[in-house]
Design an enzyme around this catalytic site. Structure first.
Site, PDB file in Angstrom:
ATOM      1  N   CYS A  73       0.876  -1.174   0.000  1.00 42.11           N
ATOM      2  CA  CYS A  73       0.000   0.000   0.000  1.00 42.11           C
ATOM      3  C   CYS A  73       0.908   1.217   0.000  1.00 42.11           C
ATOM      4  O   CYS A  73       1.760   1.357   0.876  1.00 42.11           O
ATOM      5  CB  CYS A  73      -0.903  -0.015   1.227  1.00 42.11           C
ATOM      6  N   CYS A 209      -5.484   6.862  -2.172  1.00 39.90           N
ATOM      7  CA  CYS A 209      -4.826   5.574  -2.407  1.00 39.90           C
ATOM      8  C   CYS A 209      -3.520   5.869  -3.128  1.00 39.90           C
ATOM      9  O   CYS A 209      -3.537   6.339  -4.277  1.00 39.90           O
ATOM     10  CB  CYS A 209      -5.716   4.647  -3.236  1.00 39.90           C
TER      11      CYS A 209
END
EC number: 5.1.1.7
Length: 271
Positions: A73, A209
């Site tokens: 991530c 994100c």
């Protein structure tokens, strides 16, 4: 147990130091499901764990709010790098392990940049036309540690539209057997994009994100000839994607942006 709450442009994580006492994966998955419940517990998009590493300064593990373990991530990597630096577990320029491979990061105050190395597009997923619920998209697909579908629509979509369409593509096993994150991107100026992401594991739109921003920026370079660096504006803030094009579908990329340590505390038994 002490925790830090850190976010990268609104993508928020509960972060725990487990250098001295590791837990098995099934316990961490259950911990993520309990702690990430909003209103009922601390609440977050995911749980970040710092573990020992034999080859780097530490090992990063990330469990999504649904308990699934993610390979990587971007915003989570930036947040855990700041956590490790401020707690003295790593220097300002560090390396750490992830399930997607080794990462390098640089911490400069609240700004953290990670080197994502080489990224490449599948040849049959460059400017592929897709439709869903009557909406037509130009699309690209690539792995930036985790799988990302990038969709460019001729007009803006509402958040409800993005949520509905993102959920449908995320669960389309005929196209994406392992699922995917779905990014809705749109160029808004020279070197700028807007993007919103439906995240696998969170199962909803998130405010930011990092790896999705990288996927959107590289896709925009291919489809629209945009040069780097590209600023990617998410609902939670702006990340900066720097990249070098290596050939027709391969890039080297780095992701930078702000992080915020918003809370430090002790987890209560009811959390």
């Amino acid at each position: 147990m002490e925790f830090w709450k850190i976010n990268g442009n609104g993508n928020d994580f509960i972060t725990l130091d487990m250098l001295a006492a590791q837990k098995p994966a099934h316990e961490l998955a259950e911990l993520a499901r309990r702690l990430c419940r909003r209103r009922a517990s601390v609440g977050a998009d995911g749980l970040l764990i710092v573990e020992p590493s034999a080859s780097a300064h530490f090992r990063m593990r990330l469990f999504n709010a649904d308990g699934s373990e993610a390979e990587m991530c971007g915003n989570g990597a930036r947040c855990i790098a700041r956590f490790a630096y401020e707690r003295g577990a790593a220097p300002a320029e560090m390396t750490f392990e992830t399930l997607a491979g080794a990462m390098r990061a640089r911490v400069d105050g609240n700004f953290v940049e990670i080197d994502l190395g080489e990224q490449s597009f599948a040849p049959d997923w460059i400017d592929r036309p897709l439709t869903m619920d009557g909406a037509a998209f130009r699309s690209c697909f690539l792995w930036v540690g985790v799988p990302h579908l990038v969709l460019f629509a001729p007009e803006d979509l509402s958040r409800d539209d993005c949520r509905r369409i993102g959920r449908a593509f995320r669960h389309d096993a005929s196209l994406f057997p392992q699922g995917c994150n779905v990014n809705f991107a749109r160029p808004v100026g020279r070197g700028e994009l807007t993007a919103v992401t439906y995240e696998r594991g969170v199962e909803d739109l998130t405010d930011s994100c990092g790896t999705g921003g990288v996927a959107a920026a590289l896709s925009a370079s291919l489809l629209f000839g945009m040069d780097g660096p590209i600023e990617v504006h998410n609902p939670g803030g702006t990340n900066r994607v720097a990249f070098e094009r290596l050939d027709g579908r391969r890039f080297r990329a780095a992701l930078g942006g702000n992080t915020a340590v918003v809370a430090k505390g002790e987890l209560g038994p009811d959390a």
